[in-house]
Scaffold this motif. Structure first.
Motif, mmCIF file in Angstrom:
data_model
loop_
_atom_site.group_PDB
_atom_site.id
_atom_site.type_symbol
_atom_site.label_atom_id
_atom_site.label_comp_id
_atom_site.label_asym_id
_atom_site.label_seq_id
_atom_site.Cartn_x
_atom_site.Cartn_y
_atom_site.Cartn_z
ATOM 1 N N GLU A 268 0.635 -1.160 0.180
ATOM 2 C CA GLU A 268 -0.070 0.126 0.092
ATOM 3 C C GLU A 268 0.854 1.385 -0.031
ATOM 4 O O GLU A 268 1.844 1.423 0.802
ATOM 5 C CB GLU A 268 -0.818 -0.047 1.379
ATOM 6 C CG GLU A 268 -1.770 1.032 1.124
ATOM 7 C CD GLU A 268 -3.010 1.021 0.284
ATOM 8 O OE1 GLU A 268 -3.586 2.060 -0.293
ATOM 9 O OE2 GLU A 268 -3.210 -0.066 -0.340
ATOM 10 N N GLY A 269 0.636 2.305 -0.831
ATOM 11 C CA GLY A 269 1.383 3.317 -0.941
ATOM 12 C C GLY A 269 2.607 3.333 -1.681
ATOM 13 O O GLY A 269 3.590 4.208 -1.950
ATOM 14 N N VAL B 298 7.118 5.509 -6.248
ATOM 15 C CA VAL B 298 7.147 5.739 -7.556
ATOM 16 C C VAL B 298 7.345 7.364 -8.015
ATOM 17 O O VAL B 298 8.161 7.958 -8.609
ATOM 18 C CB VAL B 298 6.299 4.914 -8.375
ATOM 19 C CG1 VAL B 298 6.486 5.285 -9.819
ATOM 20 C CG2 VAL B 298 6.533 3.667 -8.355
ATOM 21 N N HIS B 299 6.320 8.054 -7.355
ATOM 22 C CA HIS B 299 6.010 9.332 -7.795
ATOM 23 C C HIS B 299 7.200 10.104 -7.155
ATOM 24 O O HIS B 299 7.766 11.038 -8.026
ATOM 25 C CB HIS B 299 4.763 9.697 -7.097
ATOM 26 C CG HIS B 299 3.526 9.836 -8.009
ATOM 27 N ND1 HIS B 299 3.155 10.871 -8.857
ATOM 28 C CD2 HIS B 299 2.621 8.832 -8.179
ATOM 29 C CE1 HIS B 299 2.128 10.601 -9.506
ATOM 30 N NE2 HIS B 299 1.710 9.061 -8.933
ATOM 31 N N CYS B 300 7.715 9.833 -5.876
ATOM 32 C CA CYS B 300 8.905 10.457 -5.564
ATOM 33 C C CYS B 300 10.107 10.339 -6.227
ATOM 34 O O CYS B 300 10.731 11.304 -6.546
ATOM 35 C CB CYS B 300 8.944 10.109 -4.009
ATOM 36 S SG CYS B 300 10.330 10.947 -3.019
ATOM 37 N N CYS B 301 10.558 9.009 -6.670
ATOM 38 C CA CYS B 301 11.526 8.629 -7.379
ATOM 39 C C CYS B 301 11.415 9.394 -8.991
ATOM 40 O O CYS B 301 12.491 9.951 -9.393
ATOM 41 C CB CYS B 301 11.624 7.188 -7.618
ATOM 42 S SG CYS B 301 11.985 6.459 -6.045
ATOM 43 N N ILE B 302 10.247 9.365 -9.579
ATOM 44 C CA ILE B 302 10.320 9.786 -10.833
ATOM 45 C C ILE B 302 10.374 11.345 -10.919
ATOM 46 O O ILE B 302 10.940 12.140 -11.806
ATOM 47 C CB ILE B 302 8.981 9.314 -11.492
ATOM 48 C CG1 ILE B 302 7.719 9.998 -10.895
ATOM 49 C CG2 ILE B 302 9.188 8.119 -11.961
ATOM 50 C CD1 ILE B 302 6.516 9.650 -11.771
ATOM 51 N N PHE B 303 9.981 11.873 -9.785
ATOM 52 C CA PHE B 303 10.088 13.564 -9.908
ATOM 53 C C PHE B 303 11.514 13.950 -9.290
ATOM 54 O O PHE B 303 12.001 14.955 -9.557
ATOM 55 C CB PHE B 303 8.964 13.981 -8.829
ATOM 56 C CG PHE B 303 7.848 14.638 -9.727
ATOM 57 C CD1 PHE B 303 7.479 15.612 -9.959
ATOM 58 C CD2 PHE B 303 7.099 13.732 -9.979
ATOM 59 C CE1 PHE B 303 6.724 16.098 -10.802
ATOM 60 C CE2 PHE B 303 5.950 14.035 -11.023
ATOM 61 C CZ PHE B 303 5.603 15.257 -11.257
ATOM 62 N N ALA B 304 12.166 13.023 -8.450
ATOM 63 C CA ALA B 304 13.707 13.346 -8.025
ATOM 64 C C ALA B 304 14.406 13.092 -9.264
ATOM 65 O O ALA B 304 15.306 14.119 -9.565
ATOM 66 C CB ALA B 304 14.043 12.148 -7.010
ATOM 67 N N VAL B 305 14.186 12.150 -10.235
ATOM 68 C CA VAL B 305 14.850 12.138 -11.480
ATOM 69 C C VAL B 305 14.663 13.445 -12.448
ATOM 70 O O VAL B 305 15.754 13.919 -12.902
ATOM 71 C CB VAL B 305 14.606 10.613 -12.246
ATOM 72 C CG1 VAL B 305 15.086 10.776 -13.585
ATOM 73 C CG2 VAL B 305 15.096 9.641 -11.499
ATOM 74 N N LEU B 306 13.406 13.761 -12.529
ATOM 75 C CA LEU B 306 13.156 14.967 -13.282
ATOM 76 C C LEU B 306 13.736 16.226 -12.651
ATOM 77 O O LEU B 306 14.351 16.868 -13.646
ATOM 78 C CB LEU B 306 11.576 15.141 -13.318
ATOM 79 C CG LEU B 306 10.895 16.505 -14.031
ATOM 80 C CD1 LEU B 306 11.397 16.200 -15.387
ATOM 81 C CD2 LEU B 306 9.642 16.413 -13.825
ATOM 82 N N LEU C 71 2.131 15.349 -3.070
ATOM 83 C CA LEU C 71 3.030 15.829 -1.978
ATOM 84 C C LEU C 71 4.218 14.828 -2.263
ATOM 85 O O LEU C 71 5.218 15.158 -2.161
ATOM 86 C CB LEU C 71 2.375 14.917 -0.756
ATOM 87 C CG LEU C 71 3.328 15.409 0.523
ATOM 88 C CD1 LEU C 71 3.901 16.960 0.735
ATOM 89 C CD2 LEU C 71 2.535 14.949 1.780
ATOM 90 N N ALA C 72 4.151 13.651 -2.735
ATOM 91 C CA ALA C 72 5.106 12.681 -3.066
ATOM 92 C C ALA C 72 6.025 13.324 -4.155
ATOM 93 O O ALA C 72 7.447 13.491 -4.374
ATOM 94 C CB ALA C 72 4.727 11.393 -3.447
#
Length: 120
Positions: free
Chosen positions: A38-39, A44-52, A98-99
């Protein structure tokens, strides 16, 4: 370094196109058995935006922090609104946003570390 910067910018553009596609594609095309817990999608959102975030900083190293944050924040908002308004089984989620924001900050700090210890 100038040659590297050109390639980083091309990688950024390619990643941005791919990311937008992935964030806005229909829910029916997403893997059903991918959820590990769960969550997991928040990570995934956090990681893809960190890369971006990292790629934006690599492409525009002198960008003002507030401009940088505003642009990526609005990209996150737009994708969440588009998910909510699309008729493809997706929904916008404030926790996803938020992520995304956490990922933006992580990418910013990874760039600072990378620039300080790796590039110099």
């Amino acid at each position: 370094m100038k040659q590297l910067k050109k390639y980083i910018f091309l990688i950024l553009l390619s990643y941005l196109i791919f990311l937008t596609y992935m964030l806005l594609r229909p829910a029916s095309s997403l893997p059903k058995d991918f959820v590990l817990f769960e969550g997991a999608d928040k990570i995934v959102h956090c990681c893809i935006f960190a890369v971006l975030s990292f790629l934006v900083r690599m492409s525009f190293p002198k960008i003002n922090f507030w401009l940088f944050l505003t642009i990526l924040f609005f990209y996150g908002i737009i994708t969440e609104i588009a998910q909510e308004l699309s008729n493809m089984g997706r929904s916008g989620d404030i926790l996803d946003l938020l992520a995304d924001i956490i990922g933006i900050f992580i990418g910013w700090f990874i760039y600072i570390f990378f620039n300080k210890f790796i590039l110099k």
